[in-house]
Design a protein around this motif. Structure first.
Motif, PDB file in Angstrom:
ATOM      1  N   ASP A 143       0.750  -1.343   0.087  1.00 37.00           N
ATOM      2  CA  ASP A 143      -0.097   0.294  -0.070  1.00 37.00           C
ATOM      3  C   ASP A 143       0.829   1.308   0.281  1.00 37.00           C
ATOM      4  O   ASP A 143       2.087   1.306   0.675  1.00 37.00           O
ATOM      5  CB  ASP A 143      -1.358  -0.399   1.647  1.00 37.00           C
ATOM      6  CG  ASP A 143      -1.948  -0.884   1.431  1.00 37.00           C
ATOM      7  OD1 ASP A 143      -2.426  -1.211   0.011  1.00 37.00           O
ATOM      8  OD2 ASP A 143      -2.758  -1.107   2.481  1.00 37.00           O
ATOM      9  N   HIS A 144      -0.048   2.530  -0.618  1.00 34.06           N
ATOM     10  CA  HIS A 144       0.867   3.165  -0.146  1.00 34.06           C
ATOM     11  C   HIS A 144       0.650   3.837   1.524  1.00 34.06           C
ATOM     12  O   HIS A 144      -0.538   3.533   1.856  1.00 34.06           O
ATOM     13  CB  HIS A 144       0.164   4.425  -1.457  1.00 34.06           C
ATOM     14  CG  HIS A 144       0.509   6.098  -1.030  1.00 34.06           C
ATOM     15  ND1 HIS A 144       0.630   6.580  -0.164  1.00 34.06           N
ATOM     16  CD2 HIS A 144       1.699   6.379  -2.759  1.00 34.06           C
ATOM     17  CE1 HIS A 144       0.354   8.462  -0.435  1.00 34.06           C
ATOM     18  NE2 HIS A 144       1.433   7.599  -0.960  1.00 34.06           N
ATOM     19  N   PRO A 145       1.105   4.616   2.212  1.00 39.80           N
ATOM     20  CA  PRO A 145       1.631   5.155   3.243  1.00 39.80           C
ATOM     21  C   PRO A 145      -0.081   5.308   3.690  1.00 39.80           C
ATOM     22  O   PRO A 145      -0.610   5.213   4.206  1.00 39.80           O
ATOM     23  CB  PRO A 145       2.757   5.677   3.083  1.00 39.80           C
ATOM     24  CG  PRO A 145       3.273   5.621   2.773  1.00 39.80           C
ATOM     25  CD  PRO A 145       3.506   4.907   1.024  1.00 39.80           C
ATOM     26  N   ARG A 146      -0.824   6.233   2.293  1.00 38.94           N
ATOM     27  CA  ARG A 146      -1.915   7.062   3.210  1.00 38.94           C
ATOM     28  C   ARG A 146      -2.789   6.093   2.751  1.00 38.94           C
ATOM     29  O   ARG A 146      -4.040   6.834   3.353  1.00 38.94           O
ATOM     30  CB  ARG A 146      -1.903   8.342   2.594  1.00 38.94           C
ATOM     31  CG  ARG A 146      -0.745   9.412   3.499  1.00 38.94           C
ATOM     32  CD  ARG A 146      -0.812  10.210   3.807  1.00 38.94           C
ATOM     33  NE  ARG A 146       0.502  11.099   2.156  1.00 38.94           N
ATOM     34  CZ  ARG A 146      -0.344  11.898   0.908  1.00 38.94           C
ATOM     35  NH1 ARG A 146      -1.686  12.438   1.609  1.00 38.94           N
ATOM     36  NH2 ARG A 146       0.913  11.734   0.464  1.00 38.94           N
ATOM     37  N   TRP A 147      -3.206   5.613   1.152  1.00 39.44           N
ATOM     38  CA  TRP A 147      -4.167   4.960   0.711  1.00 39.44           C
ATOM     39  C   TRP A 147      -3.928   2.910   0.416  1.00 39.44           C
ATOM     40  O   TRP A 147      -2.280   2.728  -0.122  1.00 39.44           O
ATOM     41  CB  TRP A 147      -4.740   4.925  -0.554  1.00 39.44           C
ATOM     42  CG  TRP A 147      -3.670   5.748  -1.359  1.00 39.44           C
ATOM     43  CD1 TRP A 147      -2.884   5.379  -2.449  1.00 39.44           C
ATOM     44  CD2 TRP A 147      -2.835   6.970  -1.423  1.00 39.44           C
ATOM     45  NE1 TRP A 147      -2.921   6.046  -3.060  1.00 39.44           N
ATOM     46  CE2 TRP A 147      -2.255   7.454  -3.189  1.00 39.44           C
ATOM     47  CE3 TRP A 147      -2.971   8.314  -0.907  1.00 39.44           C
ATOM     48  CZ2 TRP A 147      -1.748   7.966  -3.231  1.00 39.44           C
ATOM     49  CZ3 TRP A 147      -1.965   9.120  -1.593  1.00 39.44           C
ATOM     50  CH2 TRP A 147      -1.343   9.476  -2.860  1.00 39.44           C
ATOM     51  N   SER A 148      -5.020   2.365  -0.072  1.00 38.31           N
ATOM     52  CA  SER A 148      -4.656   0.903  -0.559  1.00 38.31           C
ATOM     53  C   SER A 148      -3.616   1.311  -1.676  1.00 38.31           C
ATOM     54  O   SER A 148      -4.884   1.487  -2.657  1.00 38.31           O
ATOM     55  CB  SER A 148      -5.718   0.479  -0.035  1.00 38.31           C
ATOM     56  OG  SER A 148      -5.758  -0.575  -0.764  1.00 38.31           O
TER      57      SER A 148
END
Lengths: 223, 324
Positions: free
Chosen positions: B275-280
């Motif tokens: 995942d991106h650290p802020r979104w899936s």
């Protein structure tokens, strides 16, 4: 008892319609297919924008009341606040039903792990008790505690702005200035609420106190 | 602009002035001619031509839609873009790129290669027959499109410059023209935009340099006149409006990686498991641009964007969680 219908009461139905207008327009645009190449993103974006705007409008009622001296403006506050909650629900509904539709398992992972979703979800959760206790009956029943409880509302736009700022590709505020504008509006409304006069008096008293203390180095004499 | 042409190289590739001028005339005539293109499919008949859409391209090899998924409307692919040099909103590139002049154009070839220098775009393109490649394009923001690019394998071009054994990486740079690119006024990224590939990635046959889409010359907002397309990587790796290609011994710095190293890796291979650290990144919203497009757009993201069979071997033995 015959209630006199003053201008606040008379203007509430049109205000109600006005608050509903963004949703009507959004639904109309969606049905017409005029939301651009990624209509789902547009729906999420615009409903979120209106949730934030209405939250800020709700917080603007008290300052406006004080500045204009028209204290019955407070009677608009519940309507605006409930519409803010309504748009938060619409925003979340679009995300869950239209955007994530079919990928339900993803939502639990996202609420727990993705800060922008966690924050947005928290804002929605916190708004529920406020909406439920917004009736006149609940206000009466809760008395002083009603006001204490409803101070939670000051947290909501902050969560909303964070939710907005964290979801964009670049962490750089310049890349996406809109959350910054909402944040500035929120900051202004909060700064207005700081009791400047009381702070100033307190500071003066404190300074006078330290001055007195300086003149009397003996701590015992200060008592 | 002085364009150096080393005398010892590419003799067959130098376009005589007259031929060059005639070719220009032909291209212009084509651009002014009927816009309907044979074989361009629905792109030609049903979509509005973008205001700055280019002329028709001569395509030697027309690939079938190997993706087997509906293509994105040309209108969507040319009006919904991430090209921050023209602004950060999705419709900014189409709105703000009108002043951009993609010709004349030249590209500097530099670094660890036997042949280096600055070359006119026409000379660079000349030996390469254009192919159409229908690729999935997966943005790191978790949306995707299916786009018919027109281009040629990047490796074919790179080989002409005879990279030396020291050439372990290839670095790319986007043009830096504040007068024509209003987004450059904002320090969103460390301009100019830069990207890079390991040499074996660059030589992979799926990696192409594109000069067009939907059978036409690239519009400015899509990276005219020359851009990279790497279907197994996130879209930001596909650097646009390339002015410099350098062979390097060390891994080059890349724009998004420098802006947020914990969020955007050097490899940036599409990976639903990381995942991106802020979104899936587990799923994506497919943008087709047709119909109401409200429901059923979300699909599962596949490893390497569905090109694992072709490219996974490039990363054998690597920890893709660490080298994201």
């Amino acid at each position: 008892m015959a209630r006199r219908r003053d201008w606040v009461a008379l203007s509430k139905p049109p205000l109600f319609a006005l608050c509903l207008l963004p949703l009507v327009l959004l639904a109309w645009n969606a049905a017409q297919g005029t939301l651009g190449p990624d209509p789902v993103a547009q729906l999420e974006h615009r409903s979120g924008d209106w949730a934030l705007r209405l939250l800020l409008a709700t917080l603007a009622v008290t300052p406006l009341r004080r500045v204009t001296g028209v204290s019955k403006l407070v009677r608009y506050r519940r309507l605006l606040g409930l519409f803010a909650f309504f748009y938060v629900c619409v925003h979340m509904g679009i995300y869950l039903v239209i955007d994530l539709g079919g990928f339900w398992s993803q939502i639990f992972a996202e609420i727990a792990r993705k800060p922008y979703i966690t924050v947005g979800f928290t804002a929605w959760l916190l708004l529920i008790p406020l909406a439920l206790t917004s009736t006149k009956g609940m206000m009466r029943r809760l008395g002083r505690r009603w006001q204490q409880m409803h101070r939670i509302v000051y947290l909501i736009p902050l969560l909303g702005v964070l939710h907005y700022a964290w979801m964009v590709k670049s962490g750089n505020a310049i890349a996406n200035r809109e959350p910054l504008y909402y944040g500035a509006a929120f900051a202004a409304l909060m700064l207005w609420r700081i009791p400047w006069a009381r702070l100033r008096d307190g500071l003066r008293a404190l300074r006078a106190g330290t001055a007195a203390a300086a003149r009397c180095p003996d701590p015992a004499a200060r008592r | 602009m002085l364009i150096r042409r080393p005398p010892d190289i590419l003799p067959g590739e130098i376009t005589p002035e007259g031929v060059h001028r005639r070719r220009r005339a032909i291209l212009k005539a084509l651009a002014l001619g009927p816009l309907a293109l044979a074989g361009c499919g629905r792109g030609a008949e049903s979509q509005a031509v973008p205001a700055d859409g280019g002329g028709a391209l001569e395509i030697a090899k027309r690939g079938a839609n190997v993706v087997g998924e509906p293509m994105t409307d040309m209108d969507a692919a040319t009006r919904y873009n991430n090209y921050y040099e023209f602004g950060t909103a999705k419709d900014d590139p189409a709105k703000n790129s009108g002043r951009f002049r993609p010709e004349p154009w030249s590209v500097e070839i530099a670094g660890e290669a036997e042949i280096t220098g600055r070359f006119a775009l026409e000379d660079l393109l000349k030996p390469h027959p254009l192919e159409e490649r229908v690729y999935r394009m997966r943005c790191v923001e978790a949306w995707s499109m299916v786009i018919p690019w027109v281009g040629f394998p990047l490796g074919d071009l790179l080989k002409r410059f005879r990279p030396t054994s020291k050439a372990k990486y290839v670095a790319f740079t986007t043009v830096n023209r504040p007068g024509e690119m209003p987004g450059l006024a904002y320090p969103v990224l460390d301009w100019p935009y830069t990207e890079g590939l390991r040499i074996d990635e660059a030589m992979h046959p799926l990696a192409i340099l594109a000069v067009g889409l939907y059978g036409r010359t690239l519009p400015n907002q899509n990276g005219a006149p020359l851009r990279l397309v790497l279907p197994w990587k996130y879209g930001f790796k596909g650097i646009k409006s390339i002015v410099r290609i350098a062979f390097t011994e060390r891994q080059p710095a890349t724009a998004w990686n420098r802006a947020a190293p914990d969020e955007y890796g050097f490899y940036a291979n599409v990976n639903p498991a990381v995942d991106h650290p802020r979104w899936s990144q587990a799923t994506e919203r497919r943008i087709t641009g047709t119909g109401f497009g409200l429901f059923g757009n979300r699909i599962a993201t596949r490893p390497f964007n569905g090109y694992a069979e072709q490219v996974a071997s490039l990363y054998a033995g690597m920890d893709l969680r660490r080298d994201f």
